[in-house]
Design an enzyme around this catalytic site. Structure first.
Site, PDB file in Angstrom:
ATOM      1  N   ASP A  90      -4.529   2.473  -4.270  1.00  0.00           N
ATOM      2  CA  ASP A  90      -3.075   2.407  -4.230  1.00  0.00           C
ATOM      3  C   ASP A  90      -2.602   1.157  -3.532  1.00  0.00           C
ATOM      4  O   ASP A  90      -1.530   1.085  -2.970  1.00  0.00           O
ATOM      5  CB  ASP A  90      -2.508   3.657  -3.516  1.00  0.00           C
ATOM      6  CG  ASP A  90      -3.153   3.871  -2.128  1.00  0.00           C
ATOM      7  OD1 ASP A  90      -4.140   3.092  -1.841  1.00  0.00           O
ATOM      8  OD2 ASP A  90      -2.709   4.749  -1.400  1.00  0.00           O
ATOM      9  N   ASP A 101       0.873  -1.198   0.000  1.00  0.00           N
ATOM     10  CA  ASP A 101       0.000   0.000   0.000  1.00  0.00           C
ATOM     11  C   ASP A 101       0.885   1.214   0.000  1.00  0.00           C
ATOM     12  O   ASP A 101       1.835   1.308   0.742  1.00  0.00           O
ATOM     13  CB  ASP A 101      -0.937  -0.014   1.248  1.00  0.00           C
ATOM     14  CG  ASP A 101      -1.933   1.133   1.199  1.00  0.00           C
ATOM     15  OD1 ASP A 101      -3.038   0.909   0.584  1.00  0.00           O
ATOM     16  OD2 ASP A 101      -1.605   2.261   1.623  1.00  0.00           O
ATOM     17  N   LEU A 102       0.584   2.135  -1.004  1.00  0.00           N
ATOM     18  CA  LEU A 102       1.447   3.314  -1.126  1.00  0.00           C
ATOM     19  C   LEU A 102       1.135   4.279   0.012  1.00  0.00           C
ATOM     20  O   LEU A 102      -0.032   4.494   0.344  1.00  0.00           O
ATOM     21  CB  LEU A 102       1.220   3.997  -2.459  1.00  0.00           C
ATOM     22  CG  LEU A 102       1.567   3.173  -3.698  1.00  0.00           C
ATOM     23  CD1 LEU A 102       1.348   3.981  -4.940  1.00  0.00           C
ATOM     24  CD2 LEU A 102       3.006   2.674  -3.664  1.00  0.00           C
TER      25      LEU A 102
END
Lengths: 759, 319
Positions: free
Chosen positions: A673, A630-631
């Protein structure tokens, strides 16, 4: 008794002797008959010296008998005369009734010092008659004549007048007075207008009456030099002296000799007013006269027998007979040929009327005759309904080619009238309104001598054929216009015919289509025909290639066509180009399993892959790792630079992470994301950790998006498989998610292994 | 002078006839004829009205006029002797013999003074003869028989009609003539020393027409021939009548007519057919006669006939 007989015989002898003596004395006396053309006493006075002269010369008594014609006829018939002297016409009459020895001598008459053996007729009238001057004036005048059998007193005049164009026997009143003297008296007294006497009468009578020639005038007077008398007609021989056959020849010779020896100056000649007798004249002219006038004995119209006619008109009879025979023969022949013609006509009529094909006769543009079949075809009950009408009456207004029926018919009639035979198709309208297609043949029939030609018109019902043709045309149009390729093959699968769609789809020209195999699935080949043969059809989709090498997807159905015996004779195939359909299908499949932005597998495919990977790993007794990424701080990028920048960043990050992972590993975007990865064949912890480090490093590298340098980091959670507990994919991913969450919690930009915090 | 007058008159009548006939559609056949016992049938036919309007008889005193008429074209036909016919031919007018009227059998005669008893005695004698007529031919034949030449005698060329006058004026010792002149001379004391019965079937009296008339007016020719035969029929059949008519016409006595008739043969239809046939007597005589006439200079040119006779105008039968 005996004495009496003896007495009788001498008496008988005496009687016989007396009789013989009488006959002998009768033979001695010759009877000389003279025709009384003038009063008896005059004749007797004149000829008595001749009788005496002959008695003397012949040596037998010559008895003079003066007789009228009738009495002379009777006397001759009774053989009472031995010689007679009469006029030539009377001679002809007597000669016609009995045989004579012929004329002994012809009288030669005297007049002064002239003599003649010719006689003629005199036509005279009273000198005071101003109205009678020529023969022409004799019409309707009364005529006196001594008698019909008088040559000079009647017949010569009749002939002369007949030649002048007057038939007095028809138009005049003629009185027969018996003698010439009475005729002269009748004219002088005015009882008759005109008199006929023979020549010499007037001159003789003038001796007694010198004024006679002043009292009369002669008509049609002939100027004949040397003829001593006045005469009005042509001349004929004088009187004949005739001996009858019964007179002894010696006596005849003597009489003839005595007659010829009379000299003109002899007393006997002078008394009789003759110069003597000449050898017999030719009486042919008298006979000719009697024949011409048809007087006795030629008053009978000769009986003409058939044989005479045949003899006389042989050539004519023969010609006429031949002509009649020819006529008969030709009439018979004509009658026969007419009968033949009639029966032939009847047969022909029966043939035409009974012929199952409609036939009609047209004259003057309208039907004049027809047969039963035509009436039936048009749906009428009687042929009368058709007579007098033309073809257009029985046609719809327009013909299928769009022409007006009547106009078209008139054009055709004109051409046929010019002698052409026309064949064309025509639509007829039946009485019930339905239409019938017919094939019409019209031919002119030129009858000999006919002004206007007949037109023979025959119809052939082609409605069924037309309908079949229409169906066929429809079928053909299906074949032609269908978007699907259609082909027909023989029983071996070789194409016989194919439509344009076939050529368009396969891209092959027709010549490379016919007698070749259609496109077939590579694996089965012509085995499809066996299937179609066995099951009746074959259907399937397969890939093929166009002629130019492009790939194709085809959906094909092949049906077998069986002949009348149930044997497969043909195959009919139909196929369509499903290439685009197939591509569409592919696209949809991709859309369902991949993320549209990054091209990475989506959650669904990830789950699928995970299943497969777990199964593979379990089989190979290896290890795999599930990583959840996960960004960090992505939302601010999105907010600050927009979604496009965010999307670009996501694509960049995904690409970097993909590059870090191996081929057999799977990287998927789970949404937003969030990413997940499956790392296969994890050998040891170290390599896994190095991978995770590389991942973090790569993500953390600054990225150039939308003209901005952006730096993000990632929080990674990781778990391994297998574990002691039997886990499914979801559990594994949740473990990795939890681990990621742990990483987030612990300050981001790091990785956390699930086992690290759970244990 | 008389002859000239007559000629003038006949030319005038001829012109008149032509002028008149010009108005008609079919011109009549103008037929020249002169008194002669053999031609009497035509006169009889005329007198009895048996001559149709298509035929006009042009009567002249002698055959000279007929020949001149034929040559001038005034006549369409004529009664001529055979030698005259040949003369006309040689003068350039084509003629056709359509009938034989008579054959002389004594009608042409040599009448001499009684002191001449033999033909040979004719030498040096004055002989009246119509040189350009049948008597010329007759004299030729007589001289041939007598063995004399033409120059041995003194021919005095006179028309036969003038012989009687010359005889009575004692201008001639002999005359070659024909009836009735011969008879007149005999009555004046002449002797018949020779006649045509001594040379039978030599002297023919013919009815001829021009080729033009035969082709152009055949019906009239046929009418004329038929009339001749009707007249002949009357002459033969009704001799008792005919002798008086002929006598009246010729101005002689009936007995003389009978003796004249004895000097000619009058061939009937059948005999005519025989005479006029291709190999008939007339044709043969015509050839030999034309040679003789050419030789003696009587004609200058040879007549160019192939066929002189045409029997097609003879009637098939008589009414």
């Amino acid at each position: 008794m005996k004495a009496r007989r003896c007495l009788l015989i001498p008496i008988l002898l005496v009687v016989i002797e007396c009789l013989t003596a009488t006959v002998a004395s009768a033979r001695e006396a010759l009877t000389f008959g003279i025709f009384a053309y003038r009063p008896d006493n005059i004749i007797r006075e004149r000829f008595e010296p001749l009788a005496r002269y002959l008695s003397r010369e012949v040596g037998a008594e010559v008895r003079l008998v003066v007789l009228s014609q009738d009495n002379m006829n009777r006397a001759v018939a009774a053989n009472e005369l031995d010689f007679f002297l009469t006029n030539p016409s009377h001679l002809l009459l007597i000669r016609s009734e009995r045989s004579l020895t012929g004329v002994l001598a012809t009288l030669v008459r005297r007049s002064g010092d002239q003599s003649t053996s010719s006689l003629g007729g005199v036509i005279f009238t009273g000198s005071q008659r101003q109205d009678i001057n020529s023969l022409e004036d004799l019409r309707s005048k009364s005529i006196a004549s001594p008698g019909m059998h008088f040559l000079g007193g009647y017949q010569t005049q009749v002939l002369e007048l007949q030649d002048a164009g007057i038939d007095i026997r028809k138009v005049n009143l003629i009185r027969f007075l018996g003698t010439h003297d009475r005729v002269v008296r009748a004219v002088l007294s005015g009882d008759a207008d005109v008199g006929f006497v023979r020549t010499s009468i007037l001159e003789q009578m003038a001796k007694a009456n010198p004024d006679l020639f002043a009292q009369i005038k002669i008509l049609n007077r002939q100027e004949l030099a040397g003829f001593p008398y006045v005469v009005s007609t042509r001349l004929y021989p004088e009187w004949p002296l005739v001996a009858l056959p019964h007179v002894n020849e010696r006596v005849v010779r003597r009489v003839a000799s005595a007659l010829f020896s009379i000299e003109p100056d002899d007393e006997v000649a002078v008394a009789a007013g003759i110069t003597g007798f000449s050898p017999p004249a030719d009486y042919q002219s008298v006979e000719y006269l009697a024949r011409t006038l048809r007087v006795a004995p030629f008053d009978q119209v000769p009986r003409v027998t058939w044989v005479d006619v045949l003899q006389h008109y042989r050539l004519w009879v023969f010609t006429v007979a031949v002509l009649v025979i020819l006529l008969l023969a030709s009439s018979l022949w004509l009658a026969r040929s007419r009968r033949q013609l009639a029966s032939e006509q009847k047969r022909l009529r029966q043939l035409v009327s009974g012929w199952p094909q409609p036939a009609l006769l047209i004259k003057g543009g309208v039907f004049v005759d027809t047969n039963r079949a035509a009436v039936d075809l048009l749906g009428y009950s009687a042929s009368v309904s058709i007579y007098g009408k033309d073809l257009a009456v029985f046609s719809p207004e327009f013909q299928p080619d769009g022409q007006i029926s009547r106009q078209k018919m008139e054009q055709i009639n004109t051409r046929v009238g010019d002698g052409h035979v026309e064949q064309f198709e025509w639509v007829l309208q039946r009485s019930d309104g339905s239409e019938v297609w017919v094939d019409v043949t019209m031919a002119p029939v030129h009858g000999e001598g006919e002004q206007e030609a007949f037109i023979l018109c025959s119809w052939y019902n082609i409605t069924r054929r037309k309908q079949a043709e229409q169906r066929q045309r429809l079928a053909a149009s299906v074949f032609e216009y269908a978007r699907e390729a259609i082909f027909i093959t023989d029983s071996y699968g070789m194409v016989i015919d194919a439509n344009d769609a076939y050529l368009a789809i396969t891209g092959r020209p027709r010549k490379r289509t016919i007698q070749r195999l259609p496109p077939l699935p590579l694996d089965e080949g012509s085995g499809v025909f066996s299937s179609a043969r066995a099951q009746g059809f074959w259907a399937g989709e397969f890939a093929s290639r166009r002629n130019n090498g492009e790939s194709l997807a085809l959906s094909m159905t092949i049906s077998s066509v069986r002949d009348d015996h149930g044997k497969v004779s043909h195959f009919v195939g139909i196929f369509s180009d499903i290439t685009r359909l197939k591509e569409q299908e592919q696209k949809l499949r991709i859309m369902a399993h991949y993320d549209a932005l990054t091209g990475l597998p989506n959650r669904v495919l990830f789950a699928d892959r995970l299943q497969q990977a777990m199964a593979l790993t379990r089989r190979q007794s290896g290890k795999l790792a599930v990583i959840y990424i996960d960004l960090d701080e992505f939302k601010p990028v999105n907010d600050a630079f927009g979604h496009e920048a965010g999307d670009q960043l996501l694509v960049e990050i995904a690409s970097r992470m993909r590059a870090v992972l191996r081929e057999e590993d799977t990287l998927a975007r789970l949404g937003g994301d969030e990413f997940a990865a499956i790392v296969m064949n994890v050998q040891d912890e170290a390599s896994l950790e190095s991978l995770l480090v590389r991942l973090l490093a790569r993500v953390a590298e600054p990225a150039w998006v939308v003209d901005h340098n952006v730096e993000v980091s990632a929080s990674i959670g990781c778990t391994l498989f297998p574990q002691t507990a039997d886990l499914d994919g979801d559990q594994l991913l949740r473990q990795a998610d939890q681990a990621m969450y742990q990483a987030k919690q612990t300050g981001r930009n790091r990785y956390v292994r699930f086992s690290d915090f759970s244990s | 002078m008389q002859r000239r007058d007559f000629l003038g008159l006949s030319i005038a009548t001829g012109l008149f006839a032509t002028g008149l006939s010009g108005c008609r559609t079919s011109d009549p056949l103008v037929f020249g004829i002169h008194p002669w016992i053999g031609y009497e049938p035509l006169y009889l036919a005329r007198d009895f009205g048996w001559l149709p309007a298509s035929v006009v008889l042009e009567s002249g005193p002698s055959s000279k006029d007929s020949m001149a008429g034929l040559l001038s074209g005034k006549l369409h036909g004529a009664a001529l002797t055979l030698d005259e016919t040949i003369r006309v031919w040689s003068e350039g007018t084509e003629v056709v013999v359509v009938a034989v009227a008579d054959v002389s059998a004594g009608a042409d005669a040599l009448i001499t003074r009684p002191h001449i008893t033999e033909l040979a005695e004719l030498q040096g004698k004055r002989i009246a003869v119509e040189v350009n007529g049948v008597s010329g031919i007759m004299l030729l034949k007589i001289l041939e028989l007598a063995g004399l030449a033409w120059s041995d005698v003194v021919p005095i060329d006179l028309p036969v009609s003038e012989h009687a006058g010359a005889w009575s004026r004692a201008e001639v010792d002999a005359s070659v003539c024909y009836e009735p002149t011969a008879m007149k001379l005999e009555r004046e004391g002449g002797v018949r020393l020779f006649d045509s019965s001594d040379i039978p079937e030599t002297i023919f009296d013919l009815l001829v027409v021009t080729r033009e008339a035969a082709d152009g007016n055949p019906d009239a020719v046929r009418d004329m021939v038929t009339a001749h035969f009707r007249g002949l029929q009357h002459l033969v059949r009704s001799m008792h009548d005919a002798v008086y008519r002929v006598a009246n016409h010729q101005g002689i006595r009936p007995e003389d007519v009978q003796s004249a008739l004895a000097t000619v043969m009058l061939p009937d239809l059948a005999a005519n057919q025989r005479y006029l046939s291709g190999a008939g007597r007339v044709e043969i005589m015509a050839r030999s006669l034309s040679k003789l006439m050419l030789r003696t200079g009587m004609i200058r040119n040879e007549p160019g006939f192939q066929r002189l006779c045409d029997p097609s105008f003879l009637p098939r039968s008589l009414p």
